[in-house]
Design an enzyme around this catalytic site. Structure first.
Site, mmCIF file in Angstrom:
data_model
loop_
_atom_site.group_PDB
_atom_site.id
_atom_site.type_symbol
_atom_site.label_atom_id
_atom_site.label_comp_id
_atom_site.label_asym_id
_atom_site.label_seq_id
_atom_site.Cartn_x
_atom_site.Cartn_y
_atom_site.Cartn_z
ATOM 1 N N GLY A 45 0.843 -1.192 0.000
ATOM 2 C CA GLY A 45 0.000 0.000 0.000
ATOM 3 C C GLY A 45 0.876 1.239 0.000
ATOM 4 N N GLN A 50 3.697 9.766 0.360
ATOM 5 C CA GLN A 50 4.914 8.961 0.538
ATOM 6 C C GLN A 50 5.869 9.096 -0.647
ATOM 7 O OE1 GLN A 50 2.459 5.314 1.871
ATOM 8 N NE2 GLN A 50 4.390 5.068 2.942
ATOM 9 N N CYS A 95 5.402 0.010 7.329
ATOM 10 C CA CYS A 95 5.174 1.137 6.411
ATOM 11 C C CYS A 95 6.476 1.451 5.690
ATOM 12 C CB CYS A 95 4.724 2.353 7.238
ATOM 13 S SG CYS A 95 4.466 3.847 6.265
ATOM 14 N N LEU A 96 6.397 1.658 4.381
ATOM 15 C CA LEU A 96 7.620 1.976 3.623
ATOM 16 C C LEU A 96 8.254 3.281 4.106
ATOM 17 C CD1 LEU A 96 6.539 0.953 0.001
ATOM 18 C CD2 LEU A 96 8.243 -0.180 1.446
ATOM 19 N N HIS A 137 -4.822 2.374 7.233
ATOM 20 C CA HIS A 137 -3.414 2.789 7.338
ATOM 21 C C HIS A 137 -3.107 3.869 6.291
ATOM 22 C CE1 HIS A 137 1.050 1.855 7.817
ATOM 23 N NE2 HIS A 137 1.028 2.520 6.668
ATOM 24 N N GLU A 138 -3.504 3.597 5.037
ATOM 25 C CA GLU A 138 -3.202 4.557 3.959
ATOM 26 C C GLU A 138 -4.005 5.843 4.112
ATOM 27 O OE1 GLU A 138 -0.643 3.982 2.386
ATOM 28 O OE2 GLU A 138 -0.473 1.847 2.798
ATOM 29 N N HIS A 141 -2.350 8.330 6.290
ATOM 30 C CA HIS A 141 -1.307 9.129 5.612
ATOM 31 C C HIS A 141 -1.904 10.407 5.012
ATOM 32 C CE1 HIS A 141 2.325 6.709 5.788
ATOM 33 N NE2 HIS A 141 1.691 5.623 5.378
#
Ligand code: Y12
Ligand code: CO
Length: 177
Positions: A45, A50, A95-96, A137-138, A141
């Site tokens: 995701g 990001q 998370c990236l 989660h996304e 962001h």
């Protein structure tokens, strides 16, 4: 094109992203680049912030039971809004933008989301399990929040300690090179 991932503690990760207004080629290129970047970095995701673009756009591509990701199952959510949620579940998230840290986070078990697709068409999604976790989660962001902010006090301290240790050893490496 693979874009650079913005990582913690970059302050851009804490900004609220703005709504998408133009469903044009620029948006499509952004979404295509986000997909290429997410796959290249082994993510499931990714939100636009990001890759340093403060727009309310996110993508999710969950793996199948063999760990393979199929592009025909890619979800692209523009200007998403959670209109209903129920229950709770705990999942170990990563998370990236927060490399090498994973921890348990509690989120709603079931959600209904309204969003637009890349061409500005209205869509709705009702989901639970891992996909519900990924969407929440996304979407965090988009509002400038990271999963580490949801950790209880002691776990957050553990994260900060590990982060400072990593930073120190990275600086020592540069000094000694
Ligand atoms: C459940 C929980 C969290 C999400 C949000 C999406 N998260 C990711 O896509 C995380 C990806 C990730 C990938 C990493 O790279 C490798 O595993 C090779 C990674 O590794 C390192 O940081 C070293 C960390 C996170 C969706 C659903
Ligand atoms: Co993330």
């Amino acid at each position: 094109m693979i874009r650079d991932i913005v990582t913690y503690p970059d302050k851009r990760l804490f900004l609220r992203s703005r709504e998408v207004e133009s469903f044009d080629r620029e948006l499509h290129t952004l979404l295509d680049d986000m997909y290429e970047t997410m796959i290249a970095k082994n993510g499931i995701g990714l939100a636009a912030i990001q890759v340093a673009v403060p727009l309310r756009a996110l993508i999710i591509n969950l793996p199948d039971e063999d760990g393979a990701q199929h592009k025909d199952e890619l979800l692209e959510l523009i200007n998403p809004v959670i209109v209903e949620k129920r229950g709770s579940q705990v999942y170990t998230e990563g998370c990236l933008s927060v490399p090498e840290y994973y921890d348990d986070v509690e989120r709603a078990a079931w959600i209904k989301v309204e969003y637009l697709d890349r061409d500005g068409r209205k869509k709705s999604l009702e989901t639970d399990g891992l996909l519900a976790v990924a969407v929440q989660h996304e979407m965090d962001h988009l509002d400038g929040h990271l999963f580490i902010e949801k950790l209880p006090y002691l776990k957050r301290k553990k994260f900060e300690k590990e982060f400072k240790k990593k930073l120190k050893s990275a600086k020592a490496k540069v000094r000694n090179s």
